[in-house]
Design a protein around this motif. Structure first.
Motif, PDB file in Angstrom:
ATOM      1  N   ALA A   1       1.097  -1.220   0.091  1.00 38.65           N
ATOM      2  CA  ALA A   1      -0.086  -0.204   0.013  1.00 38.65           C
ATOM      3  C   ALA A   1       0.830   1.185   0.022  1.00 38.65           C
ATOM      4  CB  ALA A   1      -1.009  -0.119   1.190  1.00 38.65           C
ATOM      5  N   GLN A   2       0.384   2.364  -0.685  1.00 38.61           N
ATOM      6  CA  GLN A   2       1.151   3.538  -0.658  1.00 38.61           C
ATOM      7  C   GLN A   2       0.210   4.751  -0.624  1.00 38.61           C
ATOM      8  OE1 GLN A   2       4.939   3.831  -3.049  1.00 38.61           O
ATOM      9  NE2 GLN A   2       3.814   5.852  -3.768  1.00 38.61           N
ATOM     10  N   VAL A   3       0.623   5.772   0.056  1.00 41.33           N
ATOM     11  CA  VAL A   3      -0.147   7.059   0.056  1.00 41.33           C
ATOM     12  C   VAL A   3       0.792   8.198  -0.336  1.00 41.33           C
ATOM     13  CG1 VAL A   3      -1.631   8.424   1.415  1.00 41.33           C
ATOM     14  CG2 VAL A   3      -1.752   5.973   1.782  1.00 41.33           C
ATOM     15  N   GLY A   4       0.429   8.969  -1.402  1.00 40.44           N
ATOM     16  CA  GLY A   4       1.095   9.981  -1.954  1.00 40.44           C
ATOM     17  C   GLY A   4       0.442  11.432  -1.633  1.00 40.44           C
ATOM     18  N   LEU A   5       1.040  12.262  -0.737  1.00 47.61           N
ATOM     19  CA  LEU A   5       0.119  13.465  -0.632  1.00 47.61           C
ATOM     20  C   LEU A   5       1.013  14.602  -1.229  1.00 47.61           C
ATOM     21  CD1 LEU A   5      -0.624  11.873   2.070  1.00 47.61           C
ATOM     22  CD2 LEU A   5      -0.916  13.903   3.207  1.00 47.61           C
ATOM     23  N   HIS A   6       0.402  15.061  -2.443  1.00 45.91           N
ATOM     24  CA  HIS A   6       1.028  16.001  -3.186  1.00 45.91           C
ATOM     25  C   HIS A   6       0.877  17.554  -2.789  1.00 45.91           C
ATOM     26  CE1 HIS A   6       2.077  13.161  -6.567  1.00 45.91           C
ATOM     27  NE2 HIS A   6       0.848  12.355  -5.512  1.00 45.91           N
ATOM     28  N   LYS A   7       2.082  17.964  -2.322  1.00 46.34           N
ATOM     29  CA  LYS A   7       1.935  19.271  -1.419  1.00 46.34           C
ATOM     30  C   LYS A   7       2.084  20.519  -2.507  1.00 46.34           C
ATOM     31  CE  LYS A   7       5.316  17.749   1.253  1.00 46.34           C
ATOM     32  NZ  LYS A   7       6.239  17.837   2.327  1.00 46.34           N
ATOM     33  N   LYS A   8       2.587  20.191  -3.712  1.00 44.97           N
ATOM     34  CA  LYS A   8       2.953  21.607  -4.614  1.00 44.97           C
ATOM     35  C   LYS A   8       2.201  21.471  -5.906  1.00 44.97           C
ATOM     36  CE  LYS A   8       6.489  23.245  -2.529  1.00 44.97           C
ATOM     37  NZ  LYS A   8       6.159  24.602  -1.782  1.00 44.97           N
ATOM     38  N   THR A   9       1.786  20.487  -6.254  1.00 44.45           N
ATOM     39  CA  THR A   9       1.075  20.378  -7.361  1.00 44.45           C
ATOM     40  C   THR A   9      -0.358  19.381  -7.405  1.00 44.45           C
ATOM     41  OG1 THR A   9       2.483  18.759  -8.798  1.00 44.45           O
ATOM     42  CG2 THR A   9       2.713  21.213  -8.960  1.00 44.45           C
ATOM     43  N   ASP A  10      -1.323  19.759  -8.257  1.00 48.28           N
ATOM     44  CA  ASP A  10      -2.408  18.910  -8.315  1.00 48.28           C
ATOM     45  C   ASP A  10      -1.747  17.557  -9.179  1.00 48.28           C
ATOM     46  OD1 ASP A  10      -4.853  17.379  -8.891  1.00 48.28           O
ATOM     47  OD2 ASP A  10      -5.697  19.084  -9.928  1.00 48.28           O
ATOM     48  N   PRO A  11      -2.119  16.159  -8.442  1.00 43.79           N
ATOM     49  CA  PRO A  11      -1.611  14.901  -9.316  1.00 43.79           C
ATOM     50  C   PRO A  11      -2.417  14.559 -10.208  1.00 43.79           C
ATOM     51  CG  PRO A  11      -2.665  14.696  -7.158  1.00 43.79           C
ATOM     52  CD  PRO A  11      -2.684  16.119  -7.206  1.00 43.79           C
ATOM     53  N   SER A  12      -3.865  15.022 -10.428  1.00 44.33           N
ATOM     54  CA  SER A  12      -4.575  14.857 -11.395  1.00 44.33           C
ATOM     55  C   SER A  12      -4.495  14.778 -12.831  1.00 44.33           C
ATOM     56  CB  SER A  12      -6.022  15.313 -11.275  1.00 44.33           C
ATOM     57  OG  SER A  12      -5.908  16.836 -11.651  1.00 44.33           O
ATOM     58  N   PRO A  13      -3.430  15.558 -13.401  1.00 43.15           N
ATOM     59  CA  PRO A  13      -3.087  15.611 -14.750  1.00 43.15           C
ATOM     60  C   PRO A  13      -2.320  14.407 -15.046  1.00 43.15           C
ATOM     61  CG  PRO A  13      -2.963  17.815 -13.778  1.00 43.15           C
ATOM     62  CD  PRO A  13      -3.167  16.873 -12.801  1.00 43.15           C
ATOM     63  N   GLU A  14      -1.681  13.747 -14.146  1.00 45.49           N
ATOM     64  CA  GLU A  14      -0.747  12.858 -14.321  1.00 45.49           C
ATOM     65  C   GLU A  14      -1.456  11.419 -13.936  1.00 45.49           C
ATOM     66  OE1 GLU A  14       0.273  15.295 -12.839  1.00 45.49           O
ATOM     67  OE2 GLU A  14       1.618  16.056 -14.515  1.00 45.49           O
ATOM     68  N   PHE A  15      -2.555  11.376 -13.274  1.00 48.07           N
ATOM     69  CA  PHE A  15      -3.029  10.221 -12.993  1.00 48.07           C
ATOM     70  C   PHE A  15      -3.488   9.052 -13.632  1.00 48.07           C
ATOM     71  CE2 PHE A  15      -6.685   7.762 -11.094  1.00 48.07           C
ATOM     72  CZ  PHE A  15      -6.143   7.027 -10.161  1.00 48.07           C
ATOM     73  N   ASP A  16      -3.911   9.645 -14.904  1.00 52.48           N
ATOM     74  CA  ASP A  16      -4.264   8.481 -16.027  1.00 52.48           C
ATOM     75  C   ASP A  16      -3.066   8.124 -16.805  1.00 52.48           C
ATOM     76  OD1 ASP A  16      -6.858   8.581 -15.261  1.00 52.48           O
ATOM     77  OD2 ASP A  16      -7.489  10.051 -16.305  1.00 52.48           O
ATOM     78  N   ALA A  17      -2.032   8.601 -16.681  1.00 49.22           N
ATOM     79  CA  ALA A  17      -0.812   8.369 -17.545  1.00 49.22           C
ATOM     80  C   ALA A  17      -0.560   6.905 -17.232  1.00 49.22           C
ATOM     81  CB  ALA A  17       0.115   9.221 -17.308  1.00 49.22           C
ATOM     82  N   PRO A  18      -0.199   5.943 -17.908  1.00 55.28           N
ATOM     83  CA  PRO A  18       0.042   4.382 -18.012  1.00 55.28           C
ATOM     84  C   PRO A  18       1.448   4.541 -17.319  1.00 55.28           C
ATOM     85  CG  PRO A  18       0.088   5.122 -20.125  1.00 55.28           C
ATOM     86  CD  PRO A  18      -0.310   6.317 -19.583  1.00 55.28           C
ATOM     87  N   ASP A  19       1.907   3.622 -16.278  1.00 56.89           N
ATOM     88  CA  ASP A  19       3.194   3.416 -15.626  1.00 56.89           C
ATOM     89  C   ASP A  19       3.715   2.641 -16.742  1.00 56.89           C
ATOM     90  OD1 ASP A  19       5.291   2.518 -14.216  1.00 56.89           O
ATOM     91  OD2 ASP A  19       4.067   2.424 -12.147  1.00 56.89           O
ATOM     92  N   LEU A  20       4.859   3.318 -17.300  1.00 55.78           N
ATOM     93  CA  LEU A  20       5.504   2.566 -18.417  1.00 55.78           C
ATOM     94  C   LEU A  20       6.458   1.284 -17.806  1.00 55.78           C
ATOM     95  CD1 LEU A  20       6.549   5.538 -20.674  1.00 55.78           C
ATOM     96  CD2 LEU A  20       4.592   3.685 -21.004  1.00 55.78           C
ATOM     97  N   ARG A  21       6.860   1.590 -16.386  1.00 56.01           N
ATOM     98  CA  ARG A  21       7.825   0.299 -15.993  1.00 56.01           C
ATOM     99  C   ARG A  21       6.868  -0.925 -15.766  1.00 56.01           C
ATOM    100  NH1 ARG A  21       7.204  -1.961 -11.844  1.00 56.01           N
ATOM    101  NH2 ARG A  21       5.693  -0.281 -11.021  1.00 56.01           N
ATOM    102  N   VAL A  22       5.741  -0.463 -15.086  1.00 50.36           N
ATOM    103  CA  VAL A  22       4.718  -1.795 -14.965  1.00 50.36           C
ATOM    104  C   VAL A  22       4.284  -2.558 -16.306  1.00 50.36           C
ATOM    105  CG1 VAL A  22       2.607  -2.403 -14.110  1.00 50.36           C
ATOM    106  CG2 VAL A  22       3.932  -1.021 -13.026  1.00 50.36           C
ATOM    107  N   LEU A  23       4.224  -1.687 -17.468  1.00 45.79           N
ATOM    108  CA  LEU A  23       3.740  -2.078 -18.613  1.00 45.79           C
ATOM    109  C   LEU A  23       5.053  -2.885 -19.411  1.00 45.79           C
ATOM    110  CD1 LEU A  23       1.800   0.945 -20.378  1.00 45.79           C
ATOM    111  CD2 LEU A  23       0.974  -1.163 -19.148  1.00 45.79           C
ATOM    112  N   ALA A  24       6.091  -2.425 -19.166  1.00 48.45           N
ATOM    113  CA  ALA A  24       7.152  -3.050 -19.667  1.00 48.45           C
ATOM    114  C   ALA A  24       7.567  -4.693 -19.198  1.00 48.45           C
ATOM    115  CB  ALA A  24       8.606  -2.264 -19.668  1.00 48.45           C
TER     116      ALA A  24
END
Length: 234
Positions: A132-155
């Motif tokens: 489990a992981q929880v990331g609190l983003h203090k500087k920028t809104d994480p929503s624009p990157e949320f839907d981006a595929p994780d290329l490491r997982v895909l590879a």
């Protein structure tokens, strides 16, 4: 659940190693030092560790954008906050073995991580792990990157089945890969990205653990995610 049209057929790539199939079974034990048959566990742990480092670097220039309003508290010990009750009902108590707990507090993001494994019978290694992981983003809104595929997982995993999870945070997605043995549930809500990853050697009956199916694992992950989010809500 409804298949996400943006991350359906387009979210596929060739695996670095051939994925197991009916005529190409999963590899067996390798010598020490390599991923071996439990390479899903190696990737599972590496996924979250890498994402914490990536998050710190990605938002190094976050002060150029509006800071999000964070709706959750920072977890100082995620293994205490993440109970994994539903998953434990499938896999056996996930808190029997010593948990692996880490935190990383950077100017741009605070990340808490918890790794759990079930306890096999005497002389038998664990066969199910959860991170489990929880990331609190203090500087920028994480929503624009949320839907981006994780290329490491895909590879690593090759083809990924992706489905939106309704009524969970602002957005939530479930990814299933590696012959239904590796699942990732990711949730965006209130300036925070929550992730629960689960990996199993097999979902068949083994080591005294009853057989289950991927739908049951997904349902348990969603239930445990809801409990975690509730526990950390301000």
């Amino acid at each position: 659940m409804i298949t996400d049209p943006e991350l359906g057929e387009g979210w596929k790539t060739e695996a670095l190693e051939p994925a197991p199939s009916a005529d190409r079974p999963a590899p067996r034990e390798r010598a020490a030092g390599g991923p071996g048959p439990r390479s899903w566990l190696w990737a599972l742990g590496g996924a979250v560790a890498a994402s914490a480092v990536w998050a710190g670097g990605l938002y190094a220039f976050g002060d150029r954008m509006a800071e999000p309003e964070i709706s959750y508290r920072a977890s100082k010990n995620l293994c205490q906050d993440f109970k994994a009750r539903a998953l434990s009902g499938i896999t056996g108590n996930m808190h029997t073995k010593k948990p692996v707990n880490h935190e990383s507090d950077q100017p741009a993001v605070y990340v808490a991580r918890c790794g759990l494994e079930n306890a096999g019978k005497e002389g038998v290694a664990s066969d199910f792990a959860v991170v489990a992981q929880v990331g609190l983003h203090k500087k920028t809104d994480p929503s624009p990157e949320f839907d981006a595929p994780d290329l490491r997982v895909l590879a690593y995993a090759g083809a990924v089945r992706t489905a939106a999870v309704p009524d969970l945070g602002e957005r939530a997605v479930m990814n299933v890969m590696s012959g239904d043995r590796w699942l990732i549930l990711k949730v965006l809500d209130g300036g925070v990205v929550f992730t629960v990853e689960a990996g199993a050697d097999t979902l068949a009956e083994t080591n005294g653990r009853p057989a289950t199916d991927v739908d049951a694992v997904q349902a348990a992950m969603i239930e445990d995610m809801r409990e975690l989010m509730s526990a950390l809500k301000k």
